[in-house]
Design an enzyme around this catalytic site. Structure first.
Site, mmCIF file in Angstrom:
data_model
loop_
_atom_site.group_PDB
_atom_site.id
_atom_site.type_symbol
_atom_site.label_atom_id
_atom_site.label_comp_id
_atom_site.label_asym_id
_atom_site.label_seq_id
_atom_site.Cartn_x
_atom_site.Cartn_y
_atom_site.Cartn_z
ATOM 1 N N ASP A 1 0.988 -1.231 -0.090
ATOM 2 C CA ASP A 1 -0.120 0.109 0.123
ATOM 3 C C ASP A 1 0.941 1.307 0.137
ATOM 4 O OD1 ASP A 1 0.943 -0.538 2.660
ATOM 5 O OD2 ASP A 1 -0.824 0.320 3.614
ATOM 6 N N HIS B 1 9.441 -1.239 9.338
ATOM 7 C CA HIS B 1 8.228 -2.159 9.439
ATOM 8 C C HIS B 1 8.469 -3.121 8.129
ATOM 9 C CE1 HIS B 1 6.658 -0.322 12.924
ATOM 10 N NE2 HIS B 1 6.403 1.058 12.152
#
Length: 311
Positions: free
Chosen positions: A9, A242
């Site tokens: 995303d 992340h």
């Protein structure tokens, strides 16, 4: 080389993960699928194509995917503080020359897994909406995929979206629950380990000193991301990596410690909706469904990540 398919995303840390995967000599990126999450799916697709152009990797196909959760309207705001309004900090750039393929993301996933049975690792670093849709339409991919690495969840750590919820899982908890209960071979790279990683401004300076088009781009978007971390956390000197850590687990699984767990997503709690919950009872009779990362060699990972993107 190990075949991987990225599901993104694309905000800042997705861009870093894409660059890391493409530049890794251990991985063969056979495609990228996009989803809503950090930004609307249209921006995620545009950003992904732009990053690939910066990398000189325009031959990698990009498939646009879901624009909203599968079963209900989106409940999560886009995190502009961290990624900017359009996902790549405050940078402006012309539309990429490339275009996504005509095949939707879920169908593209299915096609690639069928084409390379037991050879494809899915690295999912956004909401699990595309993957859930793929499993619903072609459940046989559960036995055909080599492994699925998910950046998401917070089993023993605080959430980063709500008190107990991590952003990717909270974006579409029902999709995450469907994926976790599917029987697919899943490794969860959650906040338990990703928040132990950090990219500092000193590290970013190494990219600026390299002074290539790519490293200047990476330095600019990461500086914006670090600014968001300072606003949100105050005591951090940099940003967590992340999504790149999920890519690192595909490159070198020895970077993390894993524990098989019985894992589910809370779909009912008023204050804990979207929380990833592990059943840690010693007499739990259910079989573990997810390998959860519980430890990470952060220093070795961070150095490999920086070096890979500095050469």
């Amino acid at each position: 080389m190990h075949r991987v398919l990225l599901d993104v995303d694309t905000g800042v840390d997705d861009a870093l993960a894409i660059a890391y995967a493409v530049r890794s000599s251990a991985l063969d990126v056979i495609g990228i699928t996009t989803c809503f999450g950090n930004v609307p799916v249209e921006y995620a697709t545009r950003n992904t194509l732009h990053v690939l152009e910066r990398l000189g990797a325009t031959g990698i196909p990009v498939a646009a995917g879901e624009a909203a959760p599968l079963f209900h309207p989106s409940m999560k705001a886009y995190p502009a503080r961290f990624h900017g309004e359009k996902g790549l900090g405050d940078l402006t750039f012309p539309d990429p020359e490339g275009r996504p393929v005509s095949t939707p993301a879920a169908a593209f996933m299915v096609d690639q897994i069928r084409r390379y049975p037991k050879q494809v690792t899915l690295i999912c670093v956004g909401p699990l909406t595309n993957l859930a849709a793929a499993i619903v339409h072609a459940p046989e991919i559960i036995s055909l995929v080599q492994q699925i690495i998910v950046m998401g969840g917070a089993v023993g750590a605080a959430g980063n979206c709500r008190m107990h919820a991590e952003a990717n899982i909270y974006s579409d908890p029902e999709a995450a629950q469907l994926v976790f209960q599917s029987g697919a071979p899943i490794t969860l790279v959650g906040l338990d380990v990703t928040m132990q990683t950090e990219l500092s401004l000193k590290d970013v300076q190494r990219w600026r000193e390299r002074d290539s088009d790519l490293t200047r781009f990476l330095a600019d978007i990461t500086s914006y991301y670090i600014g968001g971390y300072r606003q949100a956390y105050g005591d951090r000197e940099g940003c967590a990596l992340h999504d790149p850590l999920a890519v690192a687990v595909a490159i070198d699984p020895g970077l993390v410690e894993v524990q098989p767990m019985v894992l589910q997503v809370d779909l009912e709690g008023i204050h804990s909706y979207g929380r990833t919950i592990a059943d840690l009872r010693p007499r739990c009779t259910d079989r573990p469904n997810v390998n959860v990362c519980t430890g990470v060699d952060a220093k070795r990972f961070q150095e490999h990540f920086i070096q890979t993107l500095t050469v």
